[in-house]
Scaffold this motif. Sequence first.
Motif, short mmCIF file in Angstrom:
data_model
loop_
_atom_site.label_atom_id
_atom_site.label_comp_id
_atom_site.label_asym_id
_atom_site.label_seq_id
_atom_site.Cartn_x
_atom_site.Cartn_y
_atom_site.Cartn_z
N VAL A 52 -10.21 16.41 -9.71
CA VAL A 52 -10.07 15.16 -8.97
C VAL A 52 -11.46 14.72 -8.52
O VAL A 52 -12.15 15.47 -7.82
N GLU A 54 -14.46 13.21 -6.43
CA GLU A 54 -14.68 13.16 -4.98
C GLU A 54 -14.38 11.78 -4.42
O GLU A 54 -13.86 11.65 -3.31
N ALA A 55 -14.66 10.73 -5.20
CA ALA A 55 -14.39 9.36 -4.74
C ALA A 55 -12.89 9.17 -4.50
O ALA A 55 -12.49 8.48 -3.55
N ASP A 56 -12.04 9.78 -5.33
CA ASP A 56 -10.59 9.69 -5.14
C ASP A 56 -10.17 10.41 -3.86
O ASP A 56 -9.29 9.95 -3.14
N TYR A 57 -10.78 11.57 -3.60
CA TYR A 57 -10.50 12.28 -2.36
C TYR A 57 -10.86 11.43 -1.15
O TYR A 57 -10.13 11.36 -0.17
N ARG A 58 -12.02 10.76 -1.23
CA ARG A 58 -12.45 9.91 -0.10
C ARG A 58 -11.46 8.78 0.14
O ARG A 58 -11.11 8.48 1.29
N LEU A 59 -10.99 8.14 -0.94
CA LEU A 59 -10.00 7.07 -0.79
C LEU A 59 -8.71 7.58 -0.16
O LEU A 59 -8.13 6.94 0.71
N LEU A 60 -8.27 8.74 -0.60
CA LEU A 60 -7.04 9.33 -0.06
C LEU A 60 -7.19 9.66 1.41
O LEU A 60 -6.33 9.35 2.22
N LEU A 70 -1.62 4.34 -0.39
CA LEU A 70 -2.67 4.23 -1.39
C LEU A 70 -2.01 4.11 -2.75
O LEU A 70 -1.16 4.92 -3.12
N ASP A 72 -1.78 1.27 -6.62
CA ASP A 72 -2.14 0.00 -7.23
C ASP A 72 -1.38 -1.14 -6.55
O ASP A 72 -0.52 -0.92 -5.69
#
Length: 107
Positions: A52, A54-60, A70, A72
């Motif tokens: 996964v 890191e940017a996806d973790y930050r968004l989550l 979170l 679409d």
Amino acid sequence: MRAGLAEQPVDYEWSSAEAHLSGHDRRRLLDMEFFRQSRGVENWLQLLGMPVPEADYRLLRKSTHAGQALGDESFLESIRFQQQARKPMTGAVASDHPGEELTLAAG
């Protein structure tokens, strides 16, 4: 895993990973029939093996801390629709008794 509570998701006492990977929920909290019908074990094995970003973790994390969903735009629209449908209806409703109004509140 990030918090260091367990080495693997399946090792954490309150994780559903054990049930999702084995196909058996010893606590009987999950809908395992739906899970089996949707190829759940295969999907979980694939999911746990994927890296996964890191940017996806930050968004989550940002969405979680803000208490926001979170996904679409179509997913977010379905959430907004469900929230609108759950809002209580209020208003005055005629009563069978002259001079009396009832307040409608659905919850």
